[in-house]
Design an enzyme around this catalytic site. Structure first.
Site, PDB file in Angstrom:
ATOM      1  N   VAL A   1      35.017  37.275  45.598  1.00 18.19           N
ATOM      2  CA  VAL A   1      36.002  37.823  44.667  1.00 18.19           C
ATOM      3  C   VAL A   1      36.145  36.822  43.536  1.00 18.19           C
ATOM      4  O   VAL A   1      35.831  35.642  43.681  1.00 18.19           O
ATOM      5  CB  VAL A   1      37.365  38.104  45.346  1.00 18.19           C
ATOM      6  CG1 VAL A   1      37.261  39.281  46.292  1.00 18.19           C
ATOM      7  CG2 VAL A   1      37.903  36.882  46.047  1.00 18.19           C
ATOM      8  N   SER A   2      36.641  37.285  42.387  1.00 19.93           N
ATOM      9  CA  SER A   2      36.666  36.444  41.200  1.00 19.93           C
ATOM     10  C   SER A   2      37.838  35.483  41.127  1.00 19.93           C
ATOM     11  O   SER A   2      37.745  34.443  40.489  1.00 19.93           O
ATOM     12  CB  SER A   2      36.658  37.322  39.945  1.00 19.93           C
ATOM     13  OG  SER A   2      35.467  38.078  39.923  1.00 19.93           O
ATOM     14  N   THR A   3      38.954  35.824  41.740  1.00 21.91           N
ATOM     15  CA  THR A   3      40.132  34.953  41.657  1.00 21.91           C
ATOM     16  C   THR A   3      40.720  34.730  43.039  1.00 21.91           C
ATOM     17  O   THR A   3      40.507  35.521  43.959  1.00 21.91           O
ATOM     18  CB  THR A   3      41.219  35.551  40.749  1.00 21.91           C
ATOM     19  OG1 THR A   3      41.711  36.752  41.346  1.00 21.91           O
ATOM     20  CG2 THR A   3      40.687  35.860  39.355  1.00 21.91           C
TER      21      THR A   3
ATOM     22  N   GLN B   1      42.732  37.620  44.601  1.00 19.05           N
ATOM     23  CA  GLN B   1      42.039  38.778  45.157  1.00 19.05           C
ATOM     24  C   GLN B   1      41.686  38.531  46.618  1.00 19.05           C
ATOM     25  O   GLN B   1      41.635  37.389  47.079  1.00 19.05           O
ATOM     26  CB  GLN B   1      40.780  39.083  44.343  1.00 19.05           C
ATOM     27  CG  GLN B   1      41.084  39.547  42.931  1.00 19.05           C
ATOM     28  CD  GLN B   1      39.817  39.745  42.115  1.00 19.05           C
ATOM     29  OE1 GLN B   1      38.847  39.011  42.262  1.00 19.05           O
ATOM     30  NE2 GLN B   1      39.843  40.741  41.242  1.00 19.05           N
TER      31      GLN B   1
END
Length: 188
Positions: A9-11, A14
């Site tokens: 996931v990007s962050t 998330q």
């Protein structure tokens, strides 16, 4: 032969639950995770997964964009896996390089990626040639203009050293040295 999962996931806010659930359902015995943007080159979870894989294993991802930063990076990663005798599977796109059809699809992706890079290179060359034909030159404008070079020569003739002249002109002393040297070479 083990099925090894990779989720990203990007962050940090998330959650990988959707991906890990799908990877577990697909039979992955171990799942590596990253909570970092796909644009980042350093992904410790991916590095750990890649070093964990052995010949005959299959790396499984939920979706292609979870693995590669770009199409080129994705193709390079899968080519590296293939060279190590490791298969690759993307659940969402239903790509499986352990099957002839999956390998074909992935090689088509590779060919499309190369085609895209070639088109970009061709358009860039055509654009530069068109600009040159109109008398435009790419890159930054030179810091040392003929007017600044003339003022620098006057400053130096009036007793300033190169460092002081460069400071007054707001250019680097190495830039001024190179401009003076180029002018001397052109004069001789």
């Amino acid at each position: 032969m083990a099925r090894i999962g990779y989720a990203r996931v990007s962050t940090a806010e998330q959650d990988t639950a959707l991906q890990t659930d799908a990877l577990q359902k697909a039979g992955c015995s171990r799942i590596f995770e990253d909570k970092v943007s796909g644009a980042k080159a350093e992904r410790p979870g991916l590095a750990a997964a890649l070093s964990y894989l052995r010949e005959g294993d299959i790396l499984v991802v939920w979706r292609l964009d979870r693995l590669g930063r770009s199409l080129q990076h994705l193709i390079e990663t899968v080519a590296t896996l293939e060279a190590q005798g490791v298969g690759f599977q993307s659940l969402t796109e239903n790509i499986d390089t352990t099957t002839p059809g999956g390998r074909l699809i992935f090689h088509v992706f590779g060919a499309l990626g190369q085609f895209e890079r070639d088109l970009i290179r061709e358009r860039t060359r055509a654009g530069l040639a068109a600009a040159a034909a109109r008398g435009r030159k790419g890159g930054r404008k030179p810091v040392m203009t003929p007017e600044k070079l003339q003022r620098a020569r006057e400053y130096i003739a009036n007793g300033l050293n190169v460092r002081e002249a460069a400071a007054r002109l707001k250019v680097g002393k190495s830039t001024l040295y190179m401009a003076l040297q180029a002018a001397r070479a052109a004069d001789s």
